[in-house]
Write a protein that holds these residues in place. Sequence first.
Motif, PDB file in Angstrom:
ATOM      1  N   MET A 172       0.109   1.713   1.234  1.00 11.93           N
ATOM      2  CA  MET A 172       1.015   2.361   0.289  1.00 11.93           C
ATOM      3  C   MET A 172       1.221   1.487  -0.948  1.00 11.93           C
ATOM      4  SD  MET A 172       5.071   3.052   0.673  1.00 11.93           S
ATOM      5  CE  MET A 172       6.013   3.521  -0.768  1.00 11.93           C
ATOM      6  N   LYS A 173       1.195   2.116  -2.110  1.00 10.28           N
ATOM      7  CA  LYS A 173       1.439   1.391  -3.351  1.00 10.28           C
ATOM      8  C   LYS A 173       2.834   1.725  -3.868  1.00 10.28           C
ATOM      9  CE  LYS A 173      -3.379   1.050  -4.860  1.00 10.28           C
ATOM     10  NZ  LYS A 173      -4.351   1.360  -5.938  1.00 10.28           N
ATOM     11  N   ILE A 174       3.415   0.759  -4.562  1.00 13.70           N
ATOM     12  CA  ILE A 174       4.721   1.001  -5.165  1.00 13.70           C
ATOM     13  C   ILE A 174       4.589   0.955  -6.675  1.00 13.70           C
ATOM     14  CG2 ILE A 174       6.150   0.211  -3.249  1.00 13.70           C
ATOM     15  CD1 ILE A 174       6.285  -2.517  -4.610  1.00 13.70           C
ATOM     16  N   SER A 175       5.473   1.673  -7.331  1.00 18.95           N
ATOM     17  CA  SER A 175       5.455   1.731  -8.789  1.00 18.95           C
ATOM     18  C   SER A 175       6.889   1.776  -9.293  1.00 18.95           C
ATOM     19  CB  SER A 175       4.698   2.982  -9.252  1.00 18.95           C
ATOM     20  OG  SER A 175       4.943   3.236 -10.625  1.00 18.95           O
ATOM     21  N   ARG A 176       7.097   1.240 -10.470  1.00 16.81           N
ATOM     22  CA  ARG A 176       8.444   1.306 -11.037  1.00 16.81           C
ATOM     23  C   ARG A 176       8.804   2.732 -11.433  1.00 16.81           C
ATOM     24  NH1 ARG A 176       8.375  -1.253 -17.096  1.00 16.81           N
ATOM     25  NH2 ARG A 176       6.735   0.027 -17.988  1.00 16.81           N
ATOM     26  N   ASN A 177       7.812   3.618 -11.424  1.00 13.45           N
ATOM     27  CA  ASN A 177       8.064   5.028 -11.733  1.00 13.45           C
ATOM     28  C   ASN A 177       8.405   5.851 -10.495  1.00 13.45           C
ATOM     29  OD1 ASN A 177       7.511   4.804 -14.567  1.00 13.45           O
ATOM     30  ND2 ASN A 177       5.330   4.715 -14.087  1.00 13.45           N
ATOM     31  N   ASP A 178       8.421   5.213  -9.323  1.00 17.18           N
ATOM     32  CA  ASP A 178       8.790   5.925  -8.095  1.00 17.18           C
ATOM     33  C   ASP A 178      10.214   6.465  -8.208  1.00 17.18           C
ATOM     34  OD1 ASP A 178       6.376   5.279  -6.932  1.00 17.18           O
ATOM     35  OD2 ASP A 178       7.154   3.534  -5.847  1.00 17.18           O
ATOM     36  N   PRO A 179      10.491   7.616  -7.597  1.00 15.58           N
ATOM     37  CA  PRO A 179      11.872   8.116  -7.565  1.00 15.58           C
ATOM     38  C   PRO A 179      12.771   7.098  -6.853  1.00 15.58           C
ATOM     39  CG  PRO A 179      10.328   9.797  -6.818  1.00 15.58           C
ATOM     40  CD  PRO A 179       9.550   8.526  -6.914  1.00 15.58           C
ATOM     41  N   TYR A 180      13.896   6.806  -7.442  1.00 15.02           N
ATOM     42  CA  TYR A 180      14.796   5.792  -6.887  1.00 15.02           C
ATOM     43  C   TYR A 180      15.425   6.293  -5.595  1.00 15.02           C
ATOM     44  CZ  TYR A 180      18.724   2.538  -6.537  1.00 15.02           C
ATOM     45  OH  TYR A 180      19.631   1.603  -6.097  1.00 15.02           O
ATOM     46  N   ASP A 181      15.338   5.472  -4.561  1.00 18.90           N
ATOM     47  CA  ASP A 181      15.920   5.786  -3.256  1.00 18.90           C
ATOM     48  C   ASP A 181      16.776   4.584  -2.858  1.00 18.90           C
ATOM     49  OD1 ASP A 181      16.335   5.872  -0.405  1.00 18.90           O
ATOM     50  OD2 ASP A 181      14.760   7.385  -0.269  1.00 18.90           O
ATOM     51  N   SER A 182      18.090   4.730  -2.938  1.00 21.62           N
ATOM     52  CA  SER A 182      18.984   3.587  -2.716  1.00 21.62           C
ATOM     53  C   SER A 182      18.869   3.032  -1.298  1.00 21.62           C
ATOM     54  CB  SER A 182      20.438   3.974  -3.008  1.00 21.62           C
ATOM     55  OG  SER A 182      20.855   5.028  -2.161  1.00 21.62           O
ATOM     56  N   ASN A 183      18.686   3.915  -0.309  1.00 24.09           N
ATOM     57  CA  ASN A 183      18.572   3.447   1.075  1.00 24.09           C
ATOM     58  C   ASN A 183      17.319   2.594   1.265  1.00 24.09           C
ATOM     59  OD1 ASN A 183      19.186   3.398   4.005  1.00 24.09           O
ATOM     60  ND2 ASN A 183      17.344   4.660   4.146  1.00 24.09           N
ATOM     61  N   LEU A 184      16.195   3.094   0.772  1.00 28.32           N
ATOM     62  CA  LEU A 184      14.947   2.332   0.877  1.00 28.32           C
ATOM     63  C   LEU A 184      15.044   1.019   0.110  1.00 28.32           C
ATOM     64  CD1 LEU A 184      11.998   4.884   0.506  1.00 28.32           C
ATOM     65  CD2 LEU A 184      12.637   3.554   2.517  1.00 28.32           C
ATOM     66  N   PHE A 185      15.689   1.080  -1.038  1.00 27.89           N
ATOM     67  CA  PHE A 185      15.809  -0.105  -1.883  1.00 27.89           C
ATOM     68  C   PHE A 185      16.621  -1.194  -1.185  1.00 27.89           C
ATOM     69  CE2 PHE A 185      17.434  -2.267  -5.837  1.00 27.89           C
ATOM     70  CZ  PHE A 185      16.200  -2.756  -6.229  1.00 27.89           C
ATOM     71  N   ILE A 186      17.726  -0.799  -0.571  1.00 29.67           N
ATOM     72  CA  ILE A 186      18.570  -1.753   0.151  1.00 29.67           C
ATOM     73  C   ILE A 186      17.826  -2.322   1.358  1.00 29.67           C
ATOM     74  CG2 ILE A 186      20.634  -1.977   1.595  1.00 29.67           C
ATOM     75  CD1 ILE A 186      21.316  -1.930  -1.340  1.00 29.67           C
ATOM     76  N   ARG A 187      17.111  -1.466   2.061  1.00 27.35           N
ATOM     77  CA  ARG A 187      16.351  -1.935   3.230  1.00 27.35           C
ATOM     78  C   ARG A 187      15.254  -2.909   2.791  1.00 27.35           C
ATOM     79  NH1 ARG A 187      16.532   2.377   7.017  1.00 27.35           N
ATOM     80  NH2 ARG A 187      15.179   1.222   8.461  1.00 27.35           N
ATOM     81  N   GLY A 188      14.616  -2.606   1.667  1.00 28.01           N
ATOM     82  CA  GLY A 188      13.607  -3.518   1.131  1.00 28.01           C
ATOM     83  C   GLY A 188      14.223  -4.845   0.726  1.00 28.01           C
ATOM     84  N   LEU A 189      15.420  -4.781   0.157  1.00 25.65           N
ATOM     85  CA  LEU A 189      16.141  -5.999  -0.209  1.00 25.65           C
ATOM     86  C   LEU A 189      16.451  -6.826   1.034  1.00 25.65           C
ATOM     87  CD1 LEU A 189      17.767  -7.844  -2.111  1.00 25.65           C
ATOM     88  CD2 LEU A 189      19.680  -6.231  -1.904  1.00 25.65           C
ATOM     89  N   GLY A 190      16.828  -6.147   2.113  1.00 23.14           N
ATOM     90  CA  GLY A 190      17.102  -6.851   3.370  1.00 23.14           C
ATOM     91  C   GLY A 190      15.878  -7.596   3.877  1.00 23.14           C
ATOM     92  N   VAL A 191      14.727  -6.947   3.796  1.00 22.57           N
ATOM     93  CA  VAL A 191      13.472  -7.589   4.210  1.00 22.57           C
ATOM     94  C   VAL A 191      13.182  -8.790   3.318  1.00 22.57           C
ATOM     95  CG1 VAL A 191      10.961  -7.297   4.355  1.00 22.57           C
ATOM     96  CG2 VAL A 191      12.473  -5.499   5.220  1.00 22.57           C
ATOM     97  N   LEU A 192      13.384  -8.616   2.021  1.00 17.71           N
ATOM     98  CA  LEU A 192      13.113  -9.706   1.082  1.00 17.71           C
ATOM     99  C   LEU A 192      14.031 -10.901   1.338  1.00 17.71           C
ATOM    100  CD1 LEU A 192      11.545 -10.745  -1.370  1.00 17.71           C
ATOM    101  CD2 LEU A 192      13.326  -9.761  -2.816  1.00 17.71           C
ATOM    102  N   LEU A 193      15.298 -10.648   1.611  1.00 15.08           N
ATOM    103  CA  LEU A 193      16.232 -11.743   1.898  1.00 15.08           C
ATOM    104  C   LEU A 193      15.801 -12.516   3.146  1.00 15.08           C
ATOM    105  CD1 LEU A 193      19.671 -10.034   1.148  1.00 15.08           C
ATOM    106  CD2 LEU A 193      18.640 -11.927  -0.122  1.00 15.08           C
ATOM    107  N   THR A 194      15.282 -11.791   4.128  1.00 13.61           N
ATOM    108  CA  THR A 194      14.770 -12.462   5.331  1.00 13.61           C
ATOM    109  C   THR A 194      13.560 -13.321   4.990  1.00 13.61           C
ATOM    110  OG1 THR A 194      15.567 -10.694   6.780  1.00 13.61           O
ATOM    111  CG2 THR A 194      13.825 -12.100   7.653  1.00 13.61           C
ATOM    112  N   GLN A 195      12.683 -12.801   4.141  1.00 13.26           N
ATOM    113  CA  GLN A 195      11.505 -13.568   3.723  1.00 13.26           C
ATOM    114  C   GLN A 195      11.913 -14.813   2.937  1.00 13.26           C
ATOM    115  OE1 GLN A 195       9.400 -10.498   1.588  1.00 13.26           O
ATOM    116  NE2 GLN A 195       8.328  -9.769   3.407  1.00 13.26           N
ATOM    117  N   MET A 196      12.899 -14.664   2.069  1.00 11.11           N
ATOM    118  CA  MET A 196      13.404 -15.814   1.307  1.00 11.11           C
ATOM    119  C   MET A 196      14.023 -16.851   2.246  1.00 11.11           C
ATOM    120  SD  MET A 196      15.294 -14.048  -1.954  1.00 11.11           S
ATOM    121  CE  MET A 196      14.395 -13.342  -3.337  1.00 11.11           C
TER     122      MET A 196
END
Length: 206
Positions: A1-25
């Motif tokens: 799957m590819k991501i783009s800044r033009n993707d429709p904004y989905d707050s739930n997915l965005f927060i979940r992605g942020l959670g994954v990123l914080l774990t990676q950090m």
Amino acid sequence: MKISRNDPYDSNLFIRGLGVLLTQMHSDLYEYTYFLTFKKSMKSYAKDFNDPYEQCIEDLGFFEKIEDPFVQNCLEAQIKLIYCKEQLILRFGIDEVEDLGDPFLVVQALRFRPYILVFKRSKSYKKLKLYYERSLSEFIESLYFYACALTAESYKIPLVLKRRFVLPDEESFRLLNHDDHTVELLTELIIGLKKDLNDLRLLTKK
């Protein structure tokens, strides 16, 4: 799957992605803490502790006893990330392990992903310090972009927000949506990590 800044904004997915990123950090900073410790202060044990996951040290109290200001700086930053991640998990009912195992959510974490050094074992203590500074700096920028995207409710961050990143804290954060609890959480984390970064840069000048 590819991501783009033009993707429709989905707050739930965005927060979940942020959670994954914080774990990676968090994992990245743990690795820096681990290798900085066993490349200098506890170098005599380096052969026994050369893999931060196979020879894992879960008790952060162990690192608190290491008399190395760079290790302590990294530990402080790590603790701040852990707190932010825990708050996010509590607020949104995130299952950290489940999300990390979901390829779709892992891809979501790539939207504003910072530089992460994968192989630290082969790096010298001196080089690790430089890479750590770079990583911490990029973590801050990445988290700021997350706060901007949450404010704009769009993956396409307006330039007026992006350009404020280089301004002092009050000016940098002025246009963010402080009514959003996640934005506030990220703002607090960014301020804390900026302090750690400034302290780190003072250490490197000594």
